[in-house]
Design a protein around this motif. Structure first.
Motif, mmCIF file in Angstrom:
data_model
loop_
_atom_site.group_PDB
_atom_site.id
_atom_site.type_symbol
_atom_site.label_atom_id
_atom_site.label_comp_id
_atom_site.label_asym_id
_atom_site.label_seq_id
_atom_site.Cartn_x
_atom_site.Cartn_y
_atom_site.Cartn_z
ATOM 1 N N ILE A 177 -2.798 -5.522 23.489
ATOM 2 C CA ILE A 177 -2.558 -6.942 23.212
ATOM 3 C C ILE A 177 -1.155 -7.133 22.638
ATOM 4 O O ILE A 177 -0.466 -8.119 22.969
ATOM 5 C CB ILE A 177 -3.641 -7.475 22.249
ATOM 6 C CG1 ILE A 177 -4.992 -7.493 22.969
ATOM 7 C CG2 ILE A 177 -3.282 -8.865 21.746
ATOM 8 C CD1 ILE A 177 -6.152 -7.845 22.078
ATOM 9 N N ALA A 178 -0.720 -6.200 21.802
ATOM 10 C CA ALA A 178 0.649 -6.288 21.269
ATOM 11 C C ALA A 178 1.674 -6.206 22.397
ATOM 12 O O ALA A 178 2.685 -6.932 22.386
ATOM 13 C CB ALA A 178 0.878 -5.163 20.255
ATOM 14 N N TRP A 179 1.415 -5.340 23.376
ATOM 15 C CA TRP A 179 2.327 -5.266 24.522
ATOM 16 C C TRP A 179 2.294 -6.554 25.345
ATOM 17 O O TRP A 179 3.323 -6.975 25.891
ATOM 18 C CB TRP A 179 1.970 -4.082 25.416
ATOM 19 C CG TRP A 179 2.545 -2.793 24.939
ATOM 20 C CD1 TRP A 179 1.877 -1.732 24.405
ATOM 21 C CD2 TRP A 179 3.935 -2.427 24.947
ATOM 22 N NE1 TRP A 179 2.756 -0.739 24.072
ATOM 23 C CE2 TRP A 179 4.026 -1.124 24.392
ATOM 24 C CE3 TRP A 179 5.099 -3.060 25.348
ATOM 25 C CZ2 TRP A 179 5.242 -0.460 24.255
ATOM 26 C CZ3 TRP A 179 6.310 -2.398 25.209
ATOM 27 C CH2 TRP A 179 6.371 -1.120 24.664
ATOM 28 N N PHE A 180 1.139 -7.219 25.449
ATOM 29 C CA PHE A 180 1.080 -8.504 26.147
ATOM 30 C C PHE A 180 1.905 -9.553 25.403
ATOM 31 O O PHE A 180 2.575 -10.388 26.024
ATOM 32 C CB PHE A 180 -0.374 -8.975 26.299
ATOM 33 C CG PHE A 180 -0.959 -8.673 27.648
ATOM 34 C CD1 PHE A 180 -0.486 -9.324 28.779
ATOM 35 C CD2 PHE A 180 -1.969 -7.746 27.794
ATOM 36 C CE1 PHE A 180 -1.020 -9.057 30.029
ATOM 37 C CE2 PHE A 180 -2.515 -7.467 29.041
ATOM 38 C CZ PHE A 180 -2.037 -8.115 30.170
ATOM 39 N N PHE A 181 1.841 -9.536 24.080
ATOM 40 C CA PHE A 181 2.698 -10.428 23.297
ATOM 41 C C PHE A 181 4.174 -10.156 23.620
ATOM 42 O O PHE A 181 4.954 -11.090 23.845
ATOM 43 C CB PHE A 181 2.455 -10.221 21.798
ATOM 44 C CG PHE A 181 1.398 -11.105 21.223
ATOM 45 C CD1 PHE A 181 1.637 -12.461 21.034
ATOM 46 C CD2 PHE A 181 0.166 -10.587 20.848
ATOM 47 C CE1 PHE A 181 0.661 -13.291 20.493
ATOM 48 C CE2 PHE A 181 -0.816 -11.402 20.310
ATOM 49 C CZ PHE A 181 -0.579 -12.757 20.125
ATOM 50 N N PHE A 182 4.547 -8.888 23.606
ATOM 51 C CA PHE A 182 5.931 -8.514 23.928
ATOM 52 C C PHE A 182 6.310 -9.016 25.313
ATOM 53 O O PHE A 182 7.398 -9.578 25.514
ATOM 54 C CB PHE A 182 6.062 -6.986 23.858
ATOM 55 C CG PHE A 182 7.396 -6.469 24.284
ATOM 56 C CD1 PHE A 182 8.462 -6.408 23.390
ATOM 57 C CD2 PHE A 182 7.617 -6.033 25.590
ATOM 58 C CE1 PHE A 182 9.704 -5.923 23.779
ATOM 59 C CE2 PHE A 182 8.855 -5.549 25.990
ATOM 60 C CZ PHE A 182 9.898 -5.500 25.084
ATOM 61 N N LEU A 183 5.402 -8.836 26.289
ATOM 62 C CA LEU A 183 5.672 -9.253 27.664
ATOM 63 C C LEU A 183 5.875 -10.763 27.768
ATOM 64 O O LEU A 183 6.837 -11.240 28.399
ATOM 65 C CB LEU A 183 4.519 -8.809 28.568
ATOM 66 C CG LEU A 183 4.526 -9.328 30.002
ATOM 67 C CD1 LEU A 183 5.736 -8.802 30.760
ATOM 68 C CD2 LEU A 183 3.234 -8.939 30.718
ATOM 69 N N VAL A 184 4.973 -11.523 27.158
ATOM 70 C CA VAL A 184 5.060 -12.984 27.247
ATOM 71 C C VAL A 184 6.320 -13.494 26.542
ATOM 72 O O VAL A 184 7.019 -14.384 27.051
ATOM 73 C CB VAL A 184 3.793 -13.631 26.648
ATOM 74 C CG1 VAL A 184 3.963 -15.143 26.530
ATOM 75 C CG2 VAL A 184 2.569 -13.298 27.498
ATOM 76 N N ILE A 185 6.617 -12.923 25.384
ATOM 77 C CA ILE A 185 7.826 -13.344 24.665
ATOM 78 C C ILE A 185 9.076 -13.036 25.486
ATOM 79 O O ILE A 185 9.979 -13.881 25.626
ATOM 80 C CB ILE A 185 7.897 -12.651 23.287
ATOM 81 C CG1 ILE A 185 6.796 -13.198 22.377
ATOM 82 C CG2 ILE A 185 9.276 -12.864 22.642
ATOM 83 C CD1 ILE A 185 6.642 -12.432 21.070
#
Length: 500
Positions: A177-185
Motif C-alpha cells: 500500500i505504501a508503494w501504491f501511495f508512492f505510485l499515485v503521488i
C-alpha cells in the motif's frame, strides 16, 4: 511397570516402549511420574464453591490455569515481540527503506516500476495467507525435509518462522500500500509532462482507497472487537481491490506516454510484471473458494456451552477447517479432531463465544459449507519433533487432540471444568481408546475444586518425557502466562496467535 493414578487427574506419563532403557533411568522416571501426580494433589486450592463460581462459563473454563508471579520484563518482551512481529518489522522496514531511496531519485527501477513493486508485495501478502500455497509450498516440503533429524535449534527456528509467517503477510501488505501511495503521488507529480489522462489518475485513487479499506478492516482492534466487520470488508473489499488492480494495470499499460493515446496490445500486457503479479494474486485467491462444498453434519450439544459437529471421513493430523452456514459469508476456523485418514468421521468442537456459535446449539443446521482444502496449522509442525507436549484448556482440545491421537510421541495435558459433562462422551471415548494412560493427564478443576500447579506439572512432564517442545492452546492470557513460564524455565513453546 504399573503406575498408580490420582483419582481425577487421569493418565500420567509414557508407554513402556518409550521408557528409558536402564534401570536407573526407569527409577528416575517413576519418581517423576509420582511427583506429577502428587503435585495435582498438594497444590494450594481455593474452595470448591469458589472454583465452581470462577469456572461456570466456557470463558472462565479457559482460565483454569494457576496464576503466577509475573516474569521479568525481558521475558515478557521476548514473548510479546515474537517472530510474527519480527517478520512484520523486517518486511515493512525493508519496504520503507526502499521507498526512501526511491524518493531520492537514486533508484530508476522504482521510478519506472512502482506498480510492480506494489503488486509484488501484495502477491507475497496473499501467498502468506493462502491455504494452498502455505500447505503445499511451505508446510509440507519443509516438514518433509527437516523433520526430526535436523538440529533442534533449526527446527525451533523453522516452527517459529512458519507459524508466524503472517507477519510477512501484514508487513508486505502495508508495504504494498505504501508503494501504491508512492505510485499515485509520482503519477500526479508527472501527469503534465506525461500527459496522463484523468481516468488513470482517478482509477489510481479509487484503487488506493479500496486497498486501504482492506487494510483498515484487518487492524488488530477491528479483528478483535468487530470480527464480522473485519471478515466482510477484508474479504469483499479485497475481492473488489483485485478487480480494481486489474483495471488499473490494463489502463496503465494501454496508455502510451509518448503518443498520449490509448492502445490495446495483449502481447505487450502479458510481458509486464504487473500482469503476472495480478494473475498470481487472482489464482491464489480463487483456488480455496473452488473447493467450497455444502456437506451434511450431525451436531450434538452435550452442554449449553459446546456444540460437537460431526463430519464424514477422516482427516490427517495438523489440519484445520473453516465452516459457515453460507457459501460466502462468516467462515469460522476450527481445529479438526480425527483418529486418522482411515477413520469414517472427523469432529469440530465449537465453544459458545458469539451469536454464530450459539446458533449451532439453539438452531443446529443439517448442512454446513466448508472448504475441502483444509489448511495446515501449528499442530502440523508437530512432525518436526521427536517428542512433544500438547497442553490445552477447555475447547482448546479441538486443536491438539488429533496430534496426540495420531502421533505416538506426543503427550496430552487437558485442563478444564466439568469436562466430560461439558464436552460429551465422544472425546473421552477417543482418548481412552487411542492414547495409552501413560501419555495423558486430564485435570478437571471442578472435580478437584482447584486449579493445578500447571507450570510444575508441565516442567515435570517435559523433563520426564524428554520433550523438545510444548504446544499451548489456551485463551490469550493463559497462553501468554504459559509461554512466559516456559521461556523462563528453558522450555521451547508455541501457541496460537489470534491474528486472523
Amino acid at each position: 511397570m504399573s503406575i498408580p493414578h490420582p483419582p481425577s487427574a487421569t493418565g500420567v506419563v509414557f508407554s513402556s516402549a518409550q521408557l528409558p532403557e536402564t534401570e536407573k533411568e526407569k527409577a528416575q522416571v517413576t519418581e517423576t511420574v509420582h511427583a506429577v501426580a502428587d503435585s495435582t494433589e498438594s497444590s494450594p486450592a481455593p474452595s470448591i464453591r469458589d472454583a465452581e463460581k470462577a469456572e461456570s462459563t466456557l470463558e472462565d473454563e479457559d482460565k483454569a490455569l494457576a496464576k503466577y508471579l509475573p516474569p521479568s520484563l525481558w521475558i515478557r518482551f521476548r514473548v510479546w515481540y515474537n517472530p510474527y512481529r519480527i517478520n512484520f518489522s523486517v518486511a515493512f522496514a525493508l519496504n520503507m527503506i526502499a521507498i526512501v531511496v526511491a524518493c531520492t531519485h537514486r533508484w530508476g527501477y522504482a521510478e519506472n516500476h512502482a506498480s510492480a513493486l506494489a503488486l509484488g508485495n501484495l502477491t507475497a501478502a496473499v501467498a502468506c495467507r493462502n491455504e494452498f500455497f502455505l500447505r503445499y509450498f511451505v508446510y509440507w516440503p519443509l516438514v518433509k525435509t527437516f523433520q526430526k533429524w535436523s538440529p533442534l535449534w533449526w527446527r525451533i527456528f523453522l516452527t517459529g518462522f512458519i507459524q508466524h509467517i503472517g507477519g510477512i503477510h501484514s508487513g508486505c501488505a502495508a508495504g504494498g500500500i505504501a508503494w501504491f501511495f508512492f505510485l499515485v503521488i509520482r503519477t500526479f507529480q508527472h501527469h503534465v509532462a506525461n500527459h496522463t489522462p484523468a481516468v488513470v489518475l482517478a482509477w489510481g485513487i479509487i484503487t488506493l482507497v479500496v486497498i486501504n479499506v482492506v487494510m483498515f478492516a484487518a487492524t488488530p482492534w477491528i479483528r478483535a472487537h468487530h470480527h464480522n466487520f473485519f471478515e466482510r470488508h477484508h474479504r469483499f473489499a479485497g475481492w473488489a481491490s483485485v478487480v480494481f488492480v486489474w483495471i488499473f494495470v490494463c489502463i496503465a499499460d494501454s496508455y502510451n506516454t509518448e503518443t498520449g493515446k490509448f492502445h490495446s496490445s495483449g502481447n505487450h500486457l502479458v510481458k509486464t510484471q504487473e500482469f503476472w503479479y495480478a494473475l498470481f494474486i487472482t489464482v491464489l485467491i480463487g483456488i480455496p473458494w473452488l473447493t467450497v462444498r455444502k456437506v451434511p453434519v450431525e451436531i450434538t450439544t452435550p452442554s449449553p456451552r459446546v456444540a460437537v459437529i460431526k463430519f464424514q471421513k477422516g482427516i490427517q493430523q495438523g489440519l484445520l477447517g473453516r465452516v459457515s452456514r453460507s457459501a460466502t459469508m462468516e467462515y469460522h476456523g476450527f481445529g479438526i479432531i480425527s483418529e486418522g485418514i482411515e477413520s469414517n468421521a472427523h469432529y469440530i468442537i465449537a465453544g459458545v463465544q458469539g451469536d454464530w456459535t450459539r446458533g449451532l446449539i439453539t438452531d443446529p443446521p443439517k448442512f454446513l459449507y466448508t472448504r475441502e482444502m483444509k489448511f495446515a496449522g501449528l499442530p502440523y509442525l508437530a512432525h518436526f519433533f521427536r517428542r512433544g507436549i500438547a497442553i490445552c484448556t477447555g475447547s482448546g482440545i479441538g486443536a491438539v487432540l488429533s496430534t496426540t491421537v495420531q502421533l505416538e510421541n506426543w503427550f496430552l495435558i487437558w485442563i478444564g471444568s466439568d469436562m466430560e459433562k461439558s464436552f460429551g462422551p465422544v472425546l473421552f471415548d477417543m482418548i481412552h481408546r487411542t492414547i495409552p494412560k501413560e501419555r495423558y493427564i486430564l485435570f478437571d478443576t471442578k472435580k478437584e475444586g482447584r486449579r493445578p500447579d500447571t507450570m510444575k506439572m508441565l516442567k515435570d512432564v517435559y523433563a520426564a518425557f524428554k520433550a523438545e517442545v510444548v504446544i499451548i492452546t489456551s485463551n490469550p492470557a493463559g497462553n501468554a502466562e504459559l509461554m512466559q513460564g516456559c521461556k523462563e524455565n528453558g522450555m521451547h513453546s508455541f501457541g496460537p496467535l489470534w491474528d486472523s
